[in-house]
Design an enzyme around this catalytic site. Structure first.
Site, mmCIF file in Angstrom:
data_model
loop_
_atom_site.group_PDB
_atom_site.id
_atom_site.type_symbol
_atom_site.label_atom_id
_atom_site.label_comp_id
_atom_site.label_asym_id
_atom_site.label_seq_id
_atom_site.Cartn_x
_atom_site.Cartn_y
_atom_site.Cartn_z
ATOM 1 N N ARG A 129 -21.553 -14.425 -1.320
ATOM 2 C CA ARG A 129 -20.990 -13.095 -1.081
ATOM 3 C C ARG A 129 -21.331 -12.135 -2.213
ATOM 4 N NH1 ARG A 129 -14.931 -12.996 0.930
ATOM 5 N NH2 ARG A 129 -15.555 -10.819 0.844
ATOM 6 N N ASP A 176 -12.237 -10.712 -12.747
ATOM 7 C CA ASP A 176 -13.405 -11.336 -12.106
ATOM 8 C C ASP A 176 -14.190 -12.243 -13.059
ATOM 9 O OD1 ASP A 176 -12.703 -10.089 -9.787
ATOM 10 O OD2 ASP A 176 -14.209 -8.502 -9.907
ATOM 11 N N ILE A 232 -3.572 -9.790 -12.688
ATOM 12 C CA ILE A 232 -3.977 -8.917 -11.577
ATOM 13 C C ILE A 232 -3.657 -9.560 -10.222
ATOM 14 C CG2 ILE A 232 -5.893 -7.620 -10.513
ATOM 15 C CD1 ILE A 232 -5.353 -6.669 -13.357
ATOM 16 N N ARG A 287 -12.745 -7.733 2.619
ATOM 17 C CA ARG A 287 -11.699 -6.730 2.455
ATOM 18 C C ARG A 287 -12.251 -5.361 2.114
ATOM 19 N NH1 ARG A 287 -6.854 -8.870 1.655
ATOM 20 N NH2 ARG A 287 -6.224 -6.998 0.552
HETATM 21 C C1 EPZ Z 1 -11.486 -4.845 -6.604
HETATM 22 O O1 EPZ Z 1 -10.624 -5.329 -5.579
HETATM 23 C C2 EPZ Z 1 -12.710 -5.731 -6.583
HETATM 24 N N1 EPZ Z 1 -13.344 -5.635 -5.294
HETATM 25 C C3 EPZ Z 1 -12.292 -7.159 -6.901
HETATM 26 O O2 EPZ Z 1 -13.471 -7.937 -6.975
HETATM 27 C C4 EPZ Z 1 -11.597 -7.198 -8.256
HETATM 28 O O3 EPZ Z 1 -11.114 -8.502 -8.506
HETATM 29 C C5 EPZ Z 1 -10.408 -6.229 -8.247
HETATM 30 O O4 EPZ Z 1 -10.870 -4.905 -7.871
HETATM 31 C C6 EPZ Z 1 -9.723 -6.117 -9.596
HETATM 32 O O5 EPZ Z 1 -10.616 -5.735 -10.573
HETATM 33 C C7 EPZ Z 1 -14.191 -4.622 -5.061
HETATM 34 O O6 EPZ Z 1 -14.425 -3.752 -5.888
HETATM 35 C C8 EPZ Z 1 -14.851 -4.589 -3.731
HETATM 36 P P1 EPZ Z 1 -7.234 -3.748 -6.702
HETATM 37 P P2 EPZ Z 1 -9.397 -4.440 -5.087
HETATM 38 O O7 EPZ Z 1 -6.827 -2.844 -5.595
HETATM 39 O O8 EPZ Z 1 -9.757 -3.009 -5.181
HETATM 40 C C9 EPZ Z 1 -2.580 -4.632 -6.136
HETATM 41 C C10 EPZ Z 1 -14.718 -9.934 -6.726
HETATM 42 O O9 EPZ Z 1 -14.609 -11.143 -7.012
HETATM 43 N N2 EPZ Z 1 -2.610 -3.600 -5.101
HETATM 44 O O10 EPZ Z 1 -7.703 -3.127 -7.965
HETATM 45 O O11 EPZ Z 1 -8.976 -4.976 -3.777
HETATM 46 C C11 EPZ Z 1 -3.407 -5.857 -5.769
HETATM 47 O O12 EPZ Z 1 -2.696 -6.733 -4.930
HETATM 48 C C12 EPZ Z 1 -13.535 -9.154 -6.248
HETATM 49 O O13 EPZ Z 1 -15.800 -9.319 -6.762
HETATM 50 C C13 EPZ Z 1 -1.442 -3.232 -4.457
HETATM 51 O O14 EPZ Z 1 -0.357 -3.756 -4.746
HETATM 52 O O15 EPZ Z 1 -8.325 -4.759 -6.164
HETATM 53 C C14 EPZ Z 1 -3.734 -6.432 -7.108
HETATM 54 O O16 EPZ Z 1 -2.664 -7.169 -7.565
HETATM 55 C C15 EPZ Z 1 -12.369 -9.904 -5.805
HETATM 56 N N3 EPZ Z 1 -1.501 -2.269 -3.489
HETATM 57 C C16 EPZ Z 1 -3.903 -5.184 -7.995
HETATM 58 O O17 EPZ Z 1 -3.207 -4.141 -7.301
HETATM 59 C C17 EPZ Z 1 -2.674 -1.656 -3.158
HETATM 60 O O18 EPZ Z 1 -2.651 -0.784 -2.273
HETATM 61 C C18 EPZ Z 1 -5.330 -4.731 -8.225
HETATM 62 O O19 EPZ Z 1 -6.033 -4.726 -6.995
HETATM 63 C C19 EPZ Z 1 -3.848 -2.020 -3.819
HETATM 64 C C20 EPZ Z 1 -3.798 -3.000 -4.790
#
Ligand code: EPZ
Length: 439
Positions: free
Chosen positions: A402, A310, A332, A93
């Protein structure tokens, strides 16, 4: 499909070197799209998501050289394609991180919508809304997000209010705003150390980013960015995973090349739970179980600086060995408890009520055949396997590849009995078949 065989019950002892942070290296690699000059990144972890990100950059037309295993020299002088295709985005992603930089520098980008994944629906609506606020025209075409800058070719600085804290959303907007006309203010921005690391790289490239690491980030757009050299911060999630590895096996580990202050809340919680953690210096931690054993302590995942989602799975493994009942609430992601049912197969007593897992401990775990469902769930199962009596076989360990650099080698060096069994049978899993194997 590779699998791990772990024979548990050994106390881990020794020294572990922490690798660079995957979740920092991924956006920093994407930031190289913003300049025709070379961006050199050191301490890039040797994990599969990095190989995927490299492939994306090369498909776009960038040159990526690795003079040393963990150094990447990325030159995006001749970008020929402005697209992150479905085949790559569905395996990782974080490929959506190409969106902001492509749009900012070339005025156009096409990125496949990621769709749901094992831990939740994970939309990118906040990224898209933010880019629209900067003047981009965003449309959806056959599963792709197609974004265009205004007629001038440049995005316009503006105030973006994130409804929810989003890590990659903040990163995408920071990169887009770096080349926008005028000032951008990001309110309710994510405060993860990885955001501050990206800002540091961007500023070295000539950007003007202030406030990264706080919830308000101000970016004064510049007309162009240049090359830079930057060292990726240590991985705080790998650090946390090894702190728990020491505690769950009743061993003692010294972790080198980490940043203790990036794991403040986790360290405080582990201490409450009975783990002795000593900060030897600003980059070294020592962890061991305090006499008297582990005690159940509740956690709730929240955006940084609170308890990281995480680390939720790994913490759950630890709580199966703690005295008493602990509740673990995940706020989250909506589906991040897949490891619980696998640990139940090993004898753990875990009940799930909505977004909360209730763990009764301590329960002796016994080896079983289990399946990894995502990156951190795999780490949780490895930890459970290390604590269990007998042999645990973990299938689908490509998930762990990964984001953890050679985890079995690092564990073996400190006394774990863990072995990777390679199987080169034909696989159905797109995720594994499309990805390079990490030896
Ligand atoms: C980042 O993902 C990390 N990935 C994830 O790491 C981590 O779990 C996550 O942040 C939370 O800390 C990277 O940095 C590459 P978010 P990200 O956007 O950015 C909602 C791992 O195991 N949301 O902060 O995709 C979303 O659904 C991984 O290393 C929306 O609703 O996470 C979630 O509930 C997995 N709309 C919350 O916000 C959006 O447009 C936080 O997601 C974006 C997010």
């Amino acid at each position: 499909m590779d699998r791990f065989h772990i024979r548990g019950g050994r106390a881990l002892k020794g020294l572990v070197r922490i690798s660079g942070a995957k979740n920092s290296a991924l956006p920093c690699m994407a930031a190289a799209i913003l300049t025709p000059e070379t961006v050199t990144l050191h301490n890039v972890p040797y994990v599969r998501d990095i190989i995927t990100q490299r492939r994306l950059l090369e498909d776009l037309g960038a040159t990526v050289l690795t003079p040393e295993l963990r150094t990447h020299k990325i030159t995006a002088a001749h970008i020929e394609l402005f697209e992150a295709p479905y085949e790559l985005v569905k395996t990782m992603r974080a490929s959506v991180l190409a969106l902001g930089p492509l749009l900012a520098r070339f005025g156009q980008a096409k990125v496949s919508l990621p769709g749901g994944c094992a831990i939740g629906t994970r939309p990118i609506d906040l990224h898209l809304r933010g880019l629209e606020v900067l003047g981009a025209q965003v449309s959806l075409e056959s599963g792709y997000v197609v974004a265009r800058a205004p007629a001038s070719g440049r995005l316009r600085g503006a105030e973006v209010n994130f409804d929810k804290v989003t890590v990659t959303g903040t990163e995408n907007l920071m990169m887009a705003a770096a080349l926008a006309e005028g000032q951008t203010i990001l309110n309710n921005a994510a405060r993860e150390p990885e955001i501050a690391d990206l800002a540091e790289l961007l500023n070295r490239m000539g950007a003007r980013v202030r406030g990264a690491g706080t919830s308000v980030i101000k970016i004064d757009g510049v007309e162009g960015l240049g090359g830079a050299e930057h060292t990726i911060i240590p991985d705080r999630i790998e650090t946390g995973t090894f702190l728990i590895a020491a505690a769950i096996t009743g061993g003692e580990l010294e972790l080198k090349d980490c940043v203790p202050e990036h794991s403040g809340v986790l360290i405080a919680k582990l201490r409450e739970a009975g783990v002795e953690i000593e900060e030897i210096n600003r980059s070294t931690l020592r962890a061991r179980c305090r006499d008297g054993g582990l005690k159940a302590r509740d956690i709730m995942t929240e955006p940084h600086p609170r308890f990281p989602t995480d680390m939720q799975a790994q913490y759950m493994a630890l709580m199966t060995q703690a005295e008493g009942r602990s509740t673990i609430t995940e706020t989250i992601f909506e589906n991040r408890f897949m490891h619980a049912s696998e640990m139940q197969r090993m004898g753990a007593r875990i009940g799930i009520e909505g977004h909360t897992a209730i763990v009764e401990g301590p329960t002796p775990l016994t080896g079983a055949r289990v399946q990894a469902s995502d990156l951190r769930a795999s780490a949780c199962l490895v930890l459970a396997g290390l604590a269990a009596e007998g042999e645990t076989v973990i299938e689908r360990v490509y998930h762990i590849d990964r984001g953890y650099e050679k985890i079995e080698d690092k564990l073996r060096k400190v006394g774990a009995d863990i072995e990777r069994i390679r199987e080169s049978v034909a696989v159905n899993s797109e995720q594994e078949s499309s990805a390079p194997v990490i030896a």
